[in-house]
Design an enzyme around this catalytic site. Structure first.
Site, PDB file in Angstrom:
ATOM      1  N   GLU A   1       0.823  -1.219   0.000  1.00 10.50           N
ATOM      2  CA  GLU A   1       0.000   0.000   0.000  1.00 10.50           C
ATOM      3  C   GLU A   1       0.857   1.269   0.000  1.00 10.50           C
ATOM      4  O   GLU A   1       0.393   2.338  -0.379  1.00 10.50           O
ATOM      5  CB  GLU A   1      -0.910   0.024   1.227  1.00 10.50           C
TER       6      GLU A   1
ATOM      7  N   TYR B   1     -17.480  25.214  -4.512  1.00  9.88           N
ATOM      8  CA  TYR B   1     -17.194  23.791  -4.375  1.00  9.88           C
ATOM      9  C   TYR B   1     -16.147  23.305  -5.359  1.00  9.88           C
ATOM     10  O   TYR B   1     -15.447  22.335  -5.088  1.00  9.88           O
ATOM     11  CB  TYR B   1     -18.454  22.932  -4.410  1.00  9.88           C
TER      12      TYR B   1
ATOM     13  N   VAL C   1      -7.037   5.917   7.236  1.00  3.50           N
ATOM     14  CA  VAL C   1      -8.114   6.749   6.714  1.00  3.50           C
ATOM     15  C   VAL C   1      -8.536   7.778   7.763  1.00  3.50           C
ATOM     16  O   VAL C   1      -8.989   8.866   7.418  1.00  3.50           O
ATOM     17  CB  VAL C   1      -9.324   5.919   6.226  1.00  3.50           C
ATOM     18  N   GLU C   2      -8.342   7.463   9.038  1.00  3.88           N
ATOM     19  CA  GLU C   2      -8.661   8.412  10.103  1.00  3.88           C
ATOM     20  C   GLU C   2      -7.811   9.677   9.983  1.00  3.88           C
ATOM     21  O   GLU C   2      -8.322  10.802  10.092  1.00  3.88           O
ATOM     22  CB  GLU C   2      -8.430   7.771  11.483  1.00  3.88           C
TER      23      GLU C   2
ATOM     24  N   LYS D   1     -11.930   3.318   1.477  1.00  3.00           N
ATOM     25  CA  LYS D   1     -11.010   2.590   0.604  1.00  3.00           C
ATOM     26  C   LYS D   1     -11.811   1.461  -0.037  1.00  3.00           C
ATOM     27  O   LYS D   1     -12.025   0.423   0.585  1.00  3.00           O
ATOM     28  CB  LYS D   1      -9.832   2.036   1.403  1.00  3.00           C
TER      29      LYS D   1
END
Length: 120
Positions: free
Chosen positions: A21, A53, A72-73, A98
């Protein structure tokens, strides 16, 4: 509060703890809800009174694609700060996923909410 949402934004970046990864960019799915006051924008019909945006998407993609986070946190927290740096955004809900990261699951991820007040 009013909400501006950005749904199913796709980025590719380095995220994860496994060796493979750390070397191969993965798909990252991002959903955002930006909390703001849109009353003036509704009356003036002027982007200056709203949240751009398109600008938010550019900032979020740049962060997601260069952050190289393990979790991801951590990426969600980074993205929250990016969004809160945008004028008129008072609070944000960030969902980072993910896709295909876990066998038999469509995706895994986290969802957080942060406000400008959380960062002093």
């Amino acid at each position: 509060m009013d909400q501006v949402f950005i749904k199913d934004l796709r980025a590719r970046g380095i995220i994860g703890v496994n060796d493979w990864e750390r070397h191969q960019p993965q798909d990252i799915l991002i959903n955002l809800v930006l909390f703001t006051d849109l009353q003036q924008a509704g009356q003036s019909d002027d982007l200056v009174d709203s949240v751009d945006y398109s600008d938010v998407v550019k900032r979020v993609l740049k962060c997601a694609e260069t952050a190289q986070r393990l979790t991801v946190e951590a990426l969600a927290a980074d993205l929250a700060q990016v969004c809160l740096a945008v004028a008129r955004v008072e609070k944000v809900r960030v969902r980072v996923e993910k896709p295909g990261a876990v066998r038999f699951a469509g995706s895994v991820g986290v969802e957080i909410e942060r406000a400008k007040a959380d960062f002093g």
